[in-house]
Design an enzyme around this catalytic site. Structure first.
Site, PDB file in Angstrom:
ATOM      1  N   HIS A   1     -70.407  89.468  20.399  1.00 30.86           N
ATOM      2  CA  HIS A   1     -70.367  90.416  21.518  1.00 30.86           C
ATOM      3  C   HIS A   1     -68.930  90.750  21.841  1.00 30.86           C
ATOM      4  O   HIS A   1     -68.056  89.891  21.775  1.00 30.86           O
ATOM      5  CB  HIS A   1     -71.090  89.879  22.757  1.00 30.86           C
ATOM      6  CG  HIS A   1     -70.751  88.467  23.126  1.00 30.86           C
ATOM      7  ND1 HIS A   1     -71.208  87.384  22.400  1.00 30.86           N
ATOM      8  CD2 HIS A   1     -69.992  87.960  24.123  1.00 30.86           C
ATOM      9  CE1 HIS A   1     -70.752  86.266  22.952  1.00 30.86           C
ATOM     10  NE2 HIS A   1     -69.998  86.586  23.997  1.00 30.86           N
TER      11      HIS A   1
ATOM     12  N   ASP B   1     -72.944  92.594  31.835  1.00 29.43           N
ATOM     13  CA  ASP B   1     -72.864  91.139  31.826  1.00 29.43           C
ATOM     14  C   ASP B   1     -73.556  90.594  33.077  1.00 29.43           C
ATOM     15  O   ASP B   1     -73.425  91.128  34.170  1.00 29.43           O
ATOM     16  CB  ASP B   1     -71.392  90.696  31.799  1.00 29.43           C
ATOM     17  CG  ASP B   1     -71.245  89.231  31.430  1.00 29.43           C
ATOM     18  OD1 ASP B   1     -70.760  88.942  30.316  1.00 29.43           O
ATOM     19  OD2 ASP B   1     -71.600  88.367  32.264  1.00 29.43           O
ATOM     20  N   ILE B   2     -74.286  89.497  32.909  1.00 32.70           N
ATOM     21  CA  ILE B   2     -75.036  88.907  34.021  1.00 32.70           C
ATOM     22  C   ILE B   2     -74.110  88.285  35.065  1.00 32.70           C
ATOM     23  O   ILE B   2     -74.479  88.120  36.226  1.00 32.70           O
ATOM     24  CB  ILE B   2     -76.030  87.847  33.468  1.00 32.70           C
ATOM     25  CG1 ILE B   2     -77.195  87.635  34.402  1.00 32.70           C
ATOM     26  CG2 ILE B   2     -75.327  86.530  33.153  1.00 32.70           C
ATOM     27  CD1 ILE B   2     -78.344  86.842  33.777  1.00 32.70           C
TER      28      ILE B   2
ATOM     29  N   HIS C   1     -66.724  92.088  24.986  1.00 34.53           N
ATOM     30  CA  HIS C   1     -66.694  92.354  26.425  1.00 34.53           C
ATOM     31  C   HIS C   1     -65.848  93.604  26.658  1.00 34.53           C
ATOM     32  O   HIS C   1     -64.743  93.713  26.103  1.00 34.53           O
ATOM     33  CB  HIS C   1     -66.017  91.208  27.182  1.00 34.53           C
ATOM     34  CG  HIS C   1     -66.693  89.877  27.077  1.00 34.53           C
ATOM     35  ND1 HIS C   1     -67.448  89.330  28.100  1.00 34.53           N
ATOM     36  CD2 HIS C   1     -66.714  88.957  26.074  1.00 34.53           C
ATOM     37  CE1 HIS C   1     -67.889  88.130  27.736  1.00 34.53           C
ATOM     38  NE2 HIS C   1     -67.456  87.875  26.511  1.00 34.53           N
TER      39      HIS C   1
ATOM     40  N   GLU D   1     -69.654  81.368  24.149  1.00 31.36           N
ATOM     41  CA  GLU D   1     -70.821  80.598  24.600  1.00 31.36           C
ATOM     42  C   GLU D   1     -72.126  81.086  23.994  1.00 31.36           C
ATOM     43  O   GLU D   1     -73.055  80.296  23.864  1.00 31.36           O
ATOM     44  CB  GLU D   1     -70.888  80.620  26.128  1.00 31.36           C
ATOM     45  CG  GLU D   1     -69.679  79.888  26.721  1.00 31.36           C
ATOM     46  CD  GLU D   1     -69.814  79.587  28.191  1.00 31.36           C
ATOM     47  OE1 GLU D   1     -70.576  80.300  28.862  1.00 31.36           O
ATOM     48  OE2 GLU D   1     -69.143  78.641  28.645  1.00 31.36           O
ATOM     49  N   VAL D   2     -72.198  82.372  23.688  1.00 31.53           N
ATOM     50  CA  VAL D   2     -73.439  82.902  23.108  1.00 31.53           C
ATOM     51  C   VAL D   2     -73.176  83.187  21.616  1.00 31.53           C
ATOM     52  O   VAL D   2     -72.275  83.962  21.282  1.00 31.53           O
ATOM     53  CB  VAL D   2     -73.898  84.178  23.836  1.00 31.53           C
ATOM     54  CG1 VAL D   2     -75.169  84.722  23.197  1.00 31.53           C
ATOM     55  CG2 VAL D   2     -74.116  83.907  25.320  1.00 31.53           C
TER      56      VAL D   2
ATOM     57  N   ASN E   1     -64.635  86.607  22.215  1.00 23.80           N
ATOM     58  CA  ASN E   1     -64.358  85.185  22.056  1.00 23.80           C
ATOM     59  C   ASN E   1     -65.010  84.686  20.773  1.00 23.80           C
ATOM     60  O   ASN E   1     -66.155  85.029  20.485  1.00 23.80           O
ATOM     61  CB  ASN E   1     -64.915  84.401  23.253  1.00 23.80           C
ATOM     62  CG  ASN E   1     -64.232  84.785  24.553  1.00 23.80           C
ATOM     63  OD1 ASN E   1     -63.018  84.937  24.600  1.00 23.80           O
ATOM     64  ND2 ASN E   1     -65.015  84.950  25.611  1.00 23.80           N
TER      65      ASN E   1
END
Ligand code: DGP
Length: 125
Positions: free
Chosen positions: A110, A39-40, A112, A105-106, A97
């Site tokens: 995904h 993760d960024i 995590h 948000e994306v 999420n």
């Protein structure tokens, strides 16, 4: 800004660009069905994202539309990445999420993977 997970897949999203090689990522694992990268904006010492290669907005979309092979491949990839990061003995957390209230948000599914420290309670009250 959280997204509406009921919208159709938008292949201009950041993770679609990473999958196409148009944006860089720090890759930790890749196979036929999944890509995993750091993760960024890490929220724990280990914070890895695992994404399916197919065009799925969210867990909901994936569960409804993905093939059995894609689902099996993705679930196994998540397990493989966590095992490879040596987090099974210490323990870790998976989070996905979904949509506005989920804080997604994306708009590409995904999961995590968090670990590397005690993670505390599931949610802050
Ligand atoms: P979520 O709120 O569940 O949609 O989490 C999106 C995560 O994606 C967030 O933790 C930050 C991460 N992220 C956003 N843009 C990028 C990017 O360009 N590269 C990487 N590696 N991670 C990103």
């Amino acid at each position: 800004m959280p997204i509406d997970a009921s919208l159709p897949y938008d292949d201009g999203n950041i993770f679609a660009k990473i999958l196409r090689g148009e944006l860089p990522c720090t890759k930790v694992y890749e196979d036929e069905h999944a890509l995993a990268f750091h993760d960024i904006n890490p929220l724990a010492p280990v914070h890895i994202l695992v994404i399916p290669k197919g065009p799925y907005v969210s867990w909901d979309d994936f569960a409804a539309r993905a093939s059995d092979a894609e689902i099996a491949g993705f679930v196994r990839a998540v397990g493989h990445v966590a095992r490879d990061a040596e987090m099974v003995v210490q323990g870790y957390r998976l989070l996905s999420n979904v949509g506005k209230r989920g804080g997604q948000e994306v708009p590409h599914l995904h999961v995590h993977i968090f670990g590397g420290q005690p993670l505390g309670p599931m949610l802050a009250r």
